[in-house]
Design a protein around this motif. Structure first.
Motif, mmCIF file in Angstrom:
data_model
loop_
_atom_site.group_PDB
_atom_site.id
_atom_site.type_symbol
_atom_site.label_atom_id
_atom_site.label_comp_id
_atom_site.label_asym_id
_atom_site.label_seq_id
_atom_site.Cartn_x
_atom_site.Cartn_y
_atom_site.Cartn_z
ATOM 1 N N LEU A 7 11.096 14.381 105.716
ATOM 2 C CA LEU A 7 10.742 12.965 105.623
ATOM 3 C C LEU A 7 11.105 12.381 104.254
ATOM 4 N N GLU A 13 14.645 11.623 104.204
ATOM 5 C CA GLU A 13 14.937 10.413 104.979
ATOM 6 C C GLU A 13 14.351 9.160 104.326
ATOM 7 N N LYS A 61 11.204 8.325 104.116
ATOM 8 C CA LYS A 61 10.162 7.761 104.970
ATOM 9 C C LYS A 61 8.823 7.843 104.243
#
Length: 188
Positions: A152, A155, A157
């Motif tokens: 994550l 990414e 995020k």
């Protein structure tokens, strides 16, 4: 190995276990090619003894896949891990902890290839299985949280913060965690 082959024969469960143990020792020593060869010998014996769809064979596919990943032979590794997951799913169902182990390996391949978006669903599914099958705070859950959290982060995020905070809390409450484990978790 010679003693096992002499006593039980070259096509015995004991000989397959010896090859498996040799493979694990070779891999631990960083000799991945030798480990792969040993694992393939163990797999061949097991396939002849119990058939190619037996969970023992899946474990060998998993070991081979992980060693291939260490050698950066990702396409071959993926095939081995997918075969392991398929066998385990058929034998024990989709929520088996063994399945989560194979999915985690597939996620590691995706991360090694710099594809965190491909790794994320593998890690999410592995975490879901582990939450169902393990008690809260279990090291397998903490590991799954950490793997997902790293994907994550890659990414970008925001969910990564919550996931990694949960992993950190788990590590800090784990009596078996080392100081290095705690430092790594804080670094995340």
């Amino acid at each position: 190995l010679p003693m096992s082959e002499k006593r039980d024969g070259p096509q015995s469960q004991t000989t397959a276990r010896v090859f498996t143990e040799l493979g694990m020792r070779e891999r631990h020593a960083g000799h991945d090619r030798a480990a792969i060869a040993d694992y393939r010998e163990a797999l061949a014996i097991r396939e002849r003894m119990v058939g190619p769809d037996n969970p023992d064979c899946a474990a060998m596919h998993n070991n081979i896949g992980n060693a291939l990943r260490d050698e950066k032979r990702y396409a071959e590794a993926r095939v081995e891990l997918e075969r392991a997951v398929a066998i385990w799913t058929k034998a024990w169902g989709p929520d088996s902890p063994a399945v989560s182990m194979g999915l985690n390996g597939l996620g590691k391949i995706a991360m090694a290839e710099d594809h965190p978006a491909e790794a994320e669903p593998y890690y999410r599914r592995a975490l879901e299985i582990r939450r169902k099958k393990r008690p809260p705070g279990h090291p397998d859950i903490i590991d799954a949280l950490a793997q997902l959290g790293v994907a994550l982060v890659a990414e970008k995020k925001p969910e990564a913060v919550r996931v990694l905070e949960e992993a950190l809390a788990g590590v800090e409450h784990d009596g078996d965690a080392t100081a290095g484990d705690r430092a790594d978790a804080r670094l995340w």
